[in-house]
Design an enzyme around this catalytic site. Structure first.
Site, PDB file in Angstrom:
ATOM      1  N   GLY A  86      43.587  58.803  40.242  1.00 39.76           N
ATOM      2  CA  GLY A  86      43.410  59.442  38.943  1.00 39.76           C
ATOM      3  C   GLY A  86      44.265  60.661  38.693  1.00 39.76           C
ATOM      4  O   GLY A  86      43.932  61.499  37.842  1.00 39.76           O
ATOM      5  N   SER A  87      45.418  60.760  39.365  1.00 40.18           N
ATOM      6  CA  SER A  87      46.250  61.949  39.117  1.00 40.18           C
ATOM      7  C   SER A  87      46.842  61.914  37.702  1.00 40.18           C
ATOM      8  O   SER A  87      47.002  62.957  37.062  1.00 40.18           O
ATOM      9  CB  SER A  87      47.351  62.091  40.171  1.00 40.18           C
ATOM     10  OG  SER A  87      48.321  61.085  40.023  1.00 40.18           O
ATOM     11  N   ASN A  88      47.147  60.726  37.206  1.00 41.46           N
ATOM     12  CA  ASN A  88      47.630  60.653  35.821  1.00 41.46           C
ATOM     13  C   ASN A  88      46.527  61.011  34.829  1.00 41.46           C
ATOM     14  O   ASN A  88      46.779  61.652  33.813  1.00 41.46           O
ATOM     15  CB  ASN A  88      48.192  59.265  35.521  1.00 41.46           C
ATOM     16  CG  ASN A  88      49.626  59.128  35.987  1.00 41.46           C
ATOM     17  OD1 ASN A  88      50.541  59.672  35.369  1.00 41.46           O
ATOM     18  ND2 ASN A  88      49.825  58.445  37.103  1.00 41.46           N
ATOM     19  N   ASN A 127      50.601  51.696  29.234  1.00 37.33           N
ATOM     20  CA  ASN A 127      50.516  51.777  30.700  1.00 37.33           C
ATOM     21  C   ASN A 127      51.660  52.655  31.200  1.00 37.33           C
ATOM     22  O   ASN A 127      52.689  52.789  30.530  1.00 37.33           O
ATOM     23  CB  ASN A 127      50.644  50.368  31.295  1.00 37.33           C
ATOM     24  CG  ASN A 127      50.499  50.356  32.804  1.00 37.33           C
ATOM     25  OD1 ASN A 127      49.650  51.069  33.362  1.00 37.33           O
ATOM     26  ND2 ASN A 127      51.317  49.573  33.482  1.00 37.33           N
ATOM     27  N   HIS A 156      54.097  52.905  34.634  1.00 40.63           N
ATOM     28  CA  HIS A 156      54.457  52.100  35.813  1.00 40.63           C
ATOM     29  C   HIS A 156      55.489  52.859  36.641  1.00 40.63           C
ATOM     30  O   HIS A 156      56.443  53.417  36.090  1.00 40.63           O
ATOM     31  CB  HIS A 156      55.020  50.752  35.363  1.00 40.63           C
ATOM     32  CG  HIS A 156      55.367  49.869  36.521  1.00 40.63           C
ATOM     33  ND1 HIS A 156      54.419  49.217  37.272  1.00 40.63           N
ATOM     34  CD2 HIS A 156      56.565  49.579  37.087  1.00 40.63           C
ATOM     35  CE1 HIS A 156      55.013  48.551  38.239  1.00 40.63           C
ATOM     36  NE2 HIS A 156      56.320  48.751  38.157  1.00 40.63           N
ATOM     37  N   LEU A 167      52.769  40.917  33.471  1.00 33.51           N
ATOM     38  CA  LEU A 167      52.644  41.983  34.469  1.00 33.51           C
ATOM     39  C   LEU A 167      53.789  42.971  34.247  1.00 33.51           C
ATOM     40  O   LEU A 167      54.945  42.663  34.581  1.00 33.51           O
ATOM     41  CB  LEU A 167      52.721  41.375  35.879  1.00 33.51           C
ATOM     42  CG  LEU A 167      52.686  42.376  37.040  1.00 33.51           C
ATOM     43  CD1 LEU A 167      51.347  43.091  37.100  1.00 33.51           C
ATOM     44  CD2 LEU A 167      52.972  41.662  38.357  1.00 33.51           C
ATOM     45  N   ASP A 168      53.478  44.112  33.638  1.00 36.09           N
ATOM     46  CA  ASP A 168      54.465  45.182  33.396  1.00 36.09           C
ATOM     47  C   ASP A 168      55.641  44.696  32.535  1.00 36.09           C
ATOM     48  O   ASP A 168      56.787  45.089  32.760  1.00 36.09           O
ATOM     49  CB  ASP A 168      54.983  45.750  34.734  1.00 36.09           C
ATOM     50  CG  ASP A 168      53.839  46.231  35.623  1.00 36.09           C
ATOM     51  OD1 ASP A 168      52.889  46.831  35.086  1.00 36.09           O
ATOM     52  OD2 ASP A 168      53.890  45.993  36.842  1.00 36.09           O
ATOM     53  N   GLU A 222      55.780  61.086  36.167  1.00 37.75           N
ATOM     54  CA  GLU A 222      54.744  60.422  35.358  1.00 37.75           C
ATOM     55  C   GLU A 222      53.856  61.449  34.659  1.00 37.75           C
ATOM     56  O   GLU A 222      53.512  61.295  33.483  1.00 37.75           O
ATOM     57  CB  GLU A 222      53.865  59.532  36.244  1.00 37.75           C
ATOM     58  CG  GLU A 222      54.588  58.352  36.856  1.00 37.75           C
ATOM     59  CD  GLU A 222      53.685  57.513  37.746  1.00 37.75           C
ATOM     60  OE1 GLU A 222      52.486  57.805  37.871  1.00 37.75           O
ATOM     61  OE2 GLU A 222      54.196  56.552  38.331  1.00 37.75           O
TER      62      GLU A 222
HETATM   63  C1  GRF Z   1      50.777  55.565  39.324  1.00 38.12           C
HETATM   64  O1  GRF Z   1      51.909  55.599  40.144  1.00 38.12           O
HETATM   65  C2  GRF Z   1      51.008  54.689  38.139  1.00 38.12           C
HETATM   66  O2  GRF Z   1      52.336  54.623  37.743  1.00 38.12           O
HETATM   67  C3  GRF Z   1      50.589  53.328  38.650  1.00 38.12           C
HETATM   68  O3  GRF Z   1      49.508  53.578  39.508  1.00 38.12           O
HETATM   69  C4  GRF Z   1      49.612  54.898  40.023  1.00 38.12           C
HETATM   70  C5  GRF Z   1      48.311  55.570  39.712  1.00 38.12           C
HETATM   71  O4  GRF Z   1      48.211  56.837  40.300  1.00 38.12           O
HETATM   72  N1  GRF Z   1      50.293  52.434  37.565  1.00 38.12           N
HETATM   73  P1  GRF Z   1      47.022  57.802  39.877  1.00 38.12           P
HETATM   74  O5  GRF Z   1      45.735  57.024  40.111  1.00 38.12           O
HETATM   75  O6  GRF Z   1      47.210  58.174  38.452  1.00 38.12           O
HETATM   76  O7  GRF Z   1      47.146  58.963  40.821  1.00 38.12           O
END
Ligand code: GRF
Length: 216
Positions: free
Chosen positions: A15-17, A106, A108, A143-144, A173
């Site tokens: 969940g860092s994003n 999304n 990626h 897929l992506d 990101e």
């Molecule tokens: C990220 O690298 C994102 O690009 C991919 O999954 C990863 C998720 O990381 N889809 P986080 O859970 O947001 O840390």
């Protein structure tokens, strides 16, 4: 004054994003977080941050169809302006995408169309790439494969292993994704007839920040 548009974020892991989306929220707010895994670290963080959370642990549903029906119900209930996948590690079926009440995007960890799927960092290293990066894109049934919105490149250093490269890519990101989400929510980035369109302000900002917009 009109309410701030709310996004619903789907996660499966760390969940860092999600954290970046919440921290950098401007022009939108994280209205709900949904995880398809009860052990996703991001869900614990989201609860502590006071966000509304829902866990639909995939394995507790008899079939994928049942799971997606329940997921759609929860998503609809959250009334999102945008559905944001942030480390959501499962494909959404066409029926879900078609019935979803909002667009889905999304992030990626590769410069798509290179390296869709998993293990992107290791694969880029094994291929001897000099550059790597991340891509924000609209979600379609593949897929992506959805239309690319914007990308950020990061260099690959000779001493990099997959973890070091993943860390550098993740930082990119965290800067790109909230920016893209904000502009999709405000309508400065749109998808129409299979083409992604950008307002002049978005084009200017992208130049300033070093984000590469999809101009196809
Ligand atoms: C990220 O690298 C994102 O690009 C991919 O999954 C990863 C998720 O990381 N889809 P986080 O859970 O947001 O840390």
């Amino acid at each position: 004054m009109s309410p701030i548009p709310s996004i619903t974020v789907l996660i499966s892991g760390r969940g860092s994003n999600l954290e970046a989306l919440h921290r950098e929220a401007s022009g939108y707010r994280v209205g709900a977080v949904i995880s398809n895994r009860c052990d996703a670290r991001g869900i614990d963080w989201a609860k502590e941050a006071g966000l509304t959370t829902h866990v639909l642990h995939r394995q507790l549903f008899p079939t994928a169809r049942d799971f997606h029906t329940a997921l759609l119900e929860v998503v609809m209930h959250t009334r999102p302006a945008l559905v944001v996948l942030a480390g959501y590690m499962a494909l959404l079926p066409p029926e879900f995408i078609a019935a979803c009440p909002a667009r889905i995007i999304n992030i990626h960890p590769s410069l798509l169309p290179k390296y869709p799927g998993l293990d992107t960092h290791a694969r880029a290293l094994a291929a001897g790439e000099l550059m790597h990066g991340c891509t924000a894109h609209f979600v379609d049934q593949g897929l992506d494969t959805g239309r690319v919105i914007a990308q950020v490149s990061v260099p690959i250093h000779p001493e990099d292993d997959a973890d070091a490269l993943a860390e550098r890519t993740r930082l990119a990101e965290h800067s790109l994704y909230p920016w893209v989400v904000r502009h999709v929510v405000t309508g400065d980035i749109t998808l129409a007839d299979g083409h992604v369109r950008f307002s002049d302000d978005v084009r200017r900002e992208a130049l300033t920040f070093g984000y590469r917009l999809n101009t196809v």
